[in-house]
Design an enzyme around this catalytic site. Structure first.
Site, PDB file in Angstrom:
ATOM      1  N   TYR A   1     -16.809  21.130 -29.438  1.00 52.94           N
ATOM      2  CA  TYR A   1     -16.129  20.220 -30.349  1.00 52.94           C
ATOM      3  C   TYR A   1     -16.858  20.161 -31.690  1.00 52.94           C
ATOM      4  O   TYR A   1     -17.872  19.473 -31.834  1.00 52.94           O
ATOM      5  CB  TYR A   1     -16.030  18.820 -29.748  1.00 52.94           C
TER       6      TYR A   1
ATOM      7  N   HIS B   1     -16.959  24.404 -18.949  1.00 49.19           N
ATOM      8  CA  HIS B   1     -15.860  24.166 -19.873  1.00 49.19           C
ATOM      9  C   HIS B   1     -15.004  25.419 -20.098  1.00 49.19           C
ATOM     10  O   HIS B   1     -15.524  26.456 -20.526  1.00 49.19           O
ATOM     11  CB  HIS B   1     -16.451  23.712 -21.217  1.00 49.19           C
TER      12      HIS B   1
END
Length: 333
Positions: free
Chosen positions: A61, A145
């Site tokens: 992110y 992830h």
């Protein structure tokens, strides 16, 4: 603020508990648009004030920007008052001279690049760097992830490295985060997973996770954190051109979302409130994480989560063919 009828829930048998509503921190990494530093800080503070004290972030992110901003905003707060998760799989490195990083949806980010690394040393180094950016000694949960295309590495090195960190007490709960419920179902069936973060596959518009992931999680005692409850925004505002799974919503899906909104309006229930509450009909669901780029969005989500939703709404949606009759519903009784 209280969240009737849901209280904190334990993730698997890890001892880690989360409130039912958490903050997804991708917007703090400038997802799609830049968020001023002061606003990012207020987003986090509002989440704490409203009881949404589970924060989910990742190196991906904003190539570390989300973690840095979250760490700065949490500085000075009692570490026992919130739950924190981050992710591994993508290691960050400085850009080489003349190199331009892929934005991957994030703007105005630090001069870093993402590198896939599921090796034992890579995962440890990734987590150590995340702890530095977050300014904490430990996180509660670590997810592998978006590793759906790297399953051989997951089985060979990625998950064993996480399991080793759990056994050593470095982290308390481990799991996977991705959009693919079928892959998550396979991983939960095969491995000792505390929790999975499944985005977009268990919503008012999508039942995919009920057909593969959720039964396996219930059987294995694995908890589910739900992301993407608004399906990229369509269930927040079902107007023409609204996004659905990161693209413009197809006509039939848009029509169904608008029908859902119409029935909700008959019961004075905002569509967003129904979208937030719906996933909790399944007993494996422990929490929902919702992204926010402004403090008023956080406050609105907290308010909507407590909105009174009569059982008749859910039964009416089923009767009108907008929800399948076999879906578990978040009934009050």
């Amino acid at each position: 603020m209280r969240y009737p009828p849901y209280g904190p829930r334990e993730l698997g048998r890890s001892g880690v508990t989360v409130p039912p509503l958490g903050l997804g921190c991708a917007p703090l990494g400038n997802l799609y648009r830049a968020v001023p530093e002061a606003r990012a800080r207020e987003v986090v503070r509002t989440a704490l004030a409203t009881g949404a004290g589970y924060f989910d972030t990742a190196p991906h992110y904003g190539v570390g920007l989300s973690e840095e901003r979250l760490g700065r905003a949490l500085r000075g707060h009692d570490r026992t008052t919130y739950t924190l998760s981050t992710k591994v799989g993508r290691r960050l490195r400085p850009l080489a001279p003349g190199e331009r990083a892929a934005g991957e949806g994030f703007v105005d980010t630090p001069a870093r690049a993402r590198v896939w690394d599921l090796s034992r040393d890579g995962i440890r180094a990734t987590l150590d760097a995340s702890l530095t950016r977050l300014g904490v000694d430990a996180v509660d949960i670590v997810y592998l992830h978006d590793v759906e295309d790297r399953l051989p590495e997951v089985y060979e090195t990625g998950f064993p490295a996480l399991a080793e960190l759990r056994a050593q007490g470095v982290v308390r709960a481990i799991g996977f985060g991705m959009n693919h419920s079928d892959v998550l179902a396979r991983l939960v069936a095969d491995l000792d997973v505390d929790v999975v973060l499944c985005a977009g596959r268990w919503t008012l518009l999508e039942r995919t996770a009920l057909d593969d992931l959720l039964p396996v999680c219930a059987r294995r005692g694995t908890s589910v954190v739900v992301g993407g409850v608004y399906n990229s925004g369509l269930l927040a505002d079902p107007s023409p051109g609204a996004p659905y799974n990161y693209a413009a919503a197809p006509g039939p899906v848009l029509d169904r979302a608008r029908q859902l909104a119409s029935v909700c309006a008959e019961f004075d229930v905002p569509l967003k409130a129904a979208a937030l509450r719906f996933p909790f009909g399944h007993r494996a669901v422990a929490a929902a994480v919702v992204g926010a780029a402004a403090p008023d969005e956080v406050a609105e989500n907290a308010r909507l989560f407590t909105h009174d939703i009569p059982d008749r709404l859910w039964h009416t949606l089923v009767a009108r063919g907008l929800l399948d009759p076999d879906l578990p519903l978040p009934l009050n009784d």
